[in-house]
Design a protein around this motif. Structure first.
Motif, PDB file in Angstrom:
ATOM      1  N   GLY A 195      -6.759 -12.681  39.769  1.00  0.00           N
ATOM      2  CA  GLY A 195      -7.401 -11.229  39.835  1.00  0.00           C
ATOM      3  C   GLY A 195      -8.875 -11.551  39.486  1.00  0.00           C
ATOM      4  N   ALA A 196      -9.255 -12.621  38.975  1.00  0.00           N
ATOM      5  CA  ALA A 196     -10.640 -12.491  38.593  1.00  0.00           C
ATOM      6  C   ALA A 196     -11.568 -12.678  39.773  1.00  0.00           C
ATOM      7  N   GLY A 197     -11.229 -13.251  40.854  1.00  0.00           N
ATOM      8  CA  GLY A 197     -12.140 -12.698  41.847  1.00  0.00           C
ATOM      9  C   GLY A 197     -12.305 -14.196  42.645  1.00  0.00           C
ATOM     10  N   LYS A 198     -11.659 -15.360  42.279  1.00  0.00           N
ATOM     11  CA  LYS A 198     -12.082 -16.780  42.715  1.00  0.00           C
ATOM     12  C   LYS A 198     -11.887 -16.854  44.291  1.00  0.00           C
ATOM     13  N   SER A 199     -10.515 -16.197  44.591  1.00  0.00           N
ATOM     14  CA  SER A 199     -10.357 -16.344  46.201  1.00  0.00           C
ATOM     15  C   SER A 199     -11.339 -15.676  46.904  1.00  0.00           C
ATOM     16  N   THR A 200     -11.689 -14.489  46.410  1.00  0.00           N
ATOM     17  CA  THR A 200     -12.780 -13.686  46.968  1.00  0.00           C
ATOM     18  C   THR A 200     -14.117 -14.356  47.151  1.00  0.00           C
ATOM     19  N   LEU A 201     -14.525 -15.134  45.990  1.00  0.00           N
ATOM     20  CA  LEU A 201     -15.686 -15.970  46.193  1.00  0.00           C
ATOM     21  C   LEU A 201     -15.722 -17.028  47.050  1.00  0.00           C
ATOM     22  N   ILE A 202     -14.551 -17.774  46.998  1.00  0.00           N
ATOM     23  CA  ILE A 202     -14.216 -18.701  48.236  1.00  0.00           C
ATOM     24  C   ILE A 202     -14.578 -18.224  49.681  1.00  0.00           C
ATOM     25  N   LYS A 203     -13.793 -17.028  49.858  1.00  0.00           N
ATOM     26  CA  LYS A 203     -13.852 -16.498  51.113  1.00  0.00           C
ATOM     27  C   LYS A 203     -15.351 -16.121  51.831  1.00  0.00           C
ATOM     28  N   ILE A 204     -16.247 -15.793  50.622  1.00  0.00           N
ATOM     29  CA  ILE A 204     -17.605 -15.356  50.990  1.00  0.00           C
ATOM     30  C   ILE A 204     -18.286 -16.692  51.305  1.00  0.00           C
ATOM     31  N   ILE A 205     -18.135 -17.883  50.484  1.00  0.00           N
ATOM     32  CA  ILE A 205     -18.801 -19.212  50.792  1.00  0.00           C
ATOM     33  C   ILE A 205     -18.368 -19.768  51.986  1.00  0.00           C
ATOM     34  N   SER A 206     -17.109 -19.532  52.277  1.00  0.00           N
ATOM     35  CA  SER A 206     -16.383 -20.425  53.615  1.00  0.00           C
ATOM     36  C   SER A 206     -16.490 -19.445  54.755  1.00  0.00           C
ATOM     37  N   GLY A 207     -17.197 -18.382  54.835  1.00  0.00           N
ATOM     38  CA  GLY A 207     -17.177 -17.622  56.119  1.00  0.00           C
ATOM     39  C   GLY A 207     -15.992 -16.619  56.479  1.00  0.00           C
ATOM     40  N   LEU A 208     -14.984 -16.473  55.405  1.00  0.00           N
ATOM     41  CA  LEU A 208     -14.062 -15.698  55.924  1.00  0.00           C
ATOM     42  C   LEU A 208     -14.451 -14.005  55.408  1.00  0.00           C
ATOM     43  N   HIS A 209     -15.183 -14.012  54.444  1.00  0.00           N
ATOM     44  CA  HIS A 209     -15.466 -12.549  54.268  1.00  0.00           C
ATOM     45  C   HIS A 209     -17.161 -12.425  54.013  1.00  0.00           C
ATOM     46  N   GLN A 210     -17.693 -11.303  53.975  1.00  0.00           N
ATOM     47  CA  GLN A 210     -18.966 -11.209  53.851  1.00  0.00           C
ATOM     48  C   GLN A 210     -19.234 -10.435  52.447  1.00  0.00           C
ATOM     49  N   HIS A 211     -20.390 -10.696  51.747  1.00  0.00           N
ATOM     50  CA  HIS A 211     -20.628 -10.033  50.537  1.00  0.00           C
ATOM     51  C   HIS A 211     -21.108  -8.753  50.975  1.00  0.00           C
ATOM     52  N   ASP A 212     -21.147  -7.854  49.955  1.00  0.00           N
ATOM     53  CA  ASP A 212     -21.577  -6.402  50.101  1.00  0.00           C
ATOM     54  C   ASP A 212     -23.053  -6.288  49.647  1.00  0.00           C
ATOM     55  N   GLY A 213     -23.478  -7.003  48.487  1.00  0.00           N
ATOM     56  CA  GLY A 213     -24.495  -6.830  47.968  1.00  0.00           C
ATOM     57  C   GLY A 213     -24.921  -8.181  47.161  1.00  0.00           C
ATOM     58  N   GLY A 214     -26.334  -8.222  46.911  1.00  0.00           N
ATOM     59  CA  GLY A 214     -26.769  -9.310  46.222  1.00  0.00           C
ATOM     60  C   GLY A 214     -27.362 -10.238  47.406  1.00  0.00           C
ATOM     61  N   SER A 215     -27.494 -11.604  46.800  1.00  0.00           N
ATOM     62  CA  SER A 215     -28.075 -12.538  47.728  1.00  0.00           C
ATOM     63  C   SER A 215     -27.089 -13.910  47.841  1.00  0.00           C
ATOM     64  N   PHE A 216     -27.056 -14.564  48.926  1.00  0.00           N
ATOM     65  CA  PHE A 216     -26.340 -15.491  49.417  1.00  0.00           C
ATOM     66  C   PHE A 216     -27.193 -16.442  50.283  1.00  0.00           C
ATOM     67  N   ARG A 217     -27.723 -17.730  49.686  1.00  0.00           N
ATOM     68  CA  ARG A 217     -28.635 -18.422  50.227  1.00  0.00           C
ATOM     69  C   ARG A 217     -28.009 -19.733  50.474  1.00  0.00           C
TER      70      ARG A 217
END
Ligand code: ADP
Ligand code: ADP
Length: 235
Positions: A39-61
């Motif tokens: 529940g810490a958010g590890k899977s969500t983080l992976i999904k953003i970096i691997s293109g399965l989800h998109q972040h809502d705020g902040g910057s991803f370079r």
């Protein structure tokens, strides 16, 4: 510079906050470990970096360029390879076939020619050997390999196909002590080949063994961010 850089990234599922204020860097030749409980958010983080989800705020370079990945395919095209816990392999297919799965030209050709097959067999064997994986028989169904061996093949595959960033989702979670050691050795080999590695794990010992940077997540927020030197005991 960093291959991947997240700054102040947030992600919501409806009004559930999965991530907020997350910052991390993935540099070539370094292993960035992401630690946290369920529940810490590890899977969500992976999904953003691997293109399965998109972040809502902040910057991803990615290599300095502001990015919003539309799909896992786009992530791969941008040099980000992800090895999931439940590996997408076809158990009954030979190891060499799995190694090349998804990499074949998709147009204008019939079934694989004998020449290609011989080449793929040889390449699979030599690429695995280059990572220190001595698999005598690349014709055996990949399903006959141990979990650790399958993880290792997936890592060698990402290195062979030119990934710049390797994202590993709990690669040792289902493994015993010995197999975990083997997989961590290959994770280190990918790092030594110059890739930037993101190692997601809930095992602090495994992280400490191979990690260069450590990001701790707690209920979607940053609970800490360290470099190896900061964790070393003072004399
Ligand atoms: P971890 O991988 O560290 O266990 P997750 O990224 O799966 O963490 O989950 C982070 C938070 O987001 C949790 O509170 C989880 O319940 C929630 N969450 C994850 N996926 C979804 C989703 N698809 N819809 C709603 N909430 C989700
Ligand atoms: P995006 O591709 O924009 O990142 P997601 O695939 O994360 O979008 O999901 C879009 C929305 O669908 C989320 O904001 C969330 O509310 C909802 N959603 C996705 N998966 C679940 C789930 N398992 N449970 C509840 N809601 C979900």
């Amino acid at each position: 510079g960093a291959l991947v850089e997240l700054s102040d990234v947030s992600k919501f599922y409806g009004n559930i906050r999965a991530l907020e204020g997350i910052s991390l860097q993935v540099r070539p030749g370094e292993i960035t470990c992401v630690l946290g409980d369920n529940g810490a958010g590890k899977s969500t983080l992976i999904k953003i970096i691997s293109g399965l989800h998109q972040h809502d705020g902040g910057s991803f370079r990615i290599q300095g360029e502001e990015t919003r990945l539309a799909s896992p395919r786009e992530a791969l095209d941008r040099g980000i390879a992800t090895v999931y816990q439940d590996l997408a392999v076809v158990p009954l297919m030979p190891v060499w076939r799995n190694f090349f799965l998804g990499s074949e030209p998709t147009t204008g050709r019939g079934p694989l020619r004998r020449l290609d097959v011989a080449h793929m067999r040889r390449t699979t064997h030599s690429e695995l050997l280059r990572m220190g994986i001595d698999l005598r028989d690349v014709d055996q169904p990949i399903g006959t390999l141990s979990g650790g061996e399958r993880q290792s093949v997936a890592i060698a595959r990402a290195v062979h196909f030119g990934a710049k960033v390797l994202v590993l989702d709990e690669p040792t979670a289902a493994l015993g002590v010995k197999q975990s050691g083997v997989v961590l050795k290959y994770v280190a080999a990918a790092r030594d080949a110059g890739l930037g590695v993101v190692l997601i794990t809930h095992n602090p010992h495994h992280a400490y063994l191979v990690g260069d940077r450590f990001v701790l997540l707690k209920r979607g927020a940053m609970a800490g961010s360290y470099e190896k030197a900061e964790l070393e005991l003072e004399e």
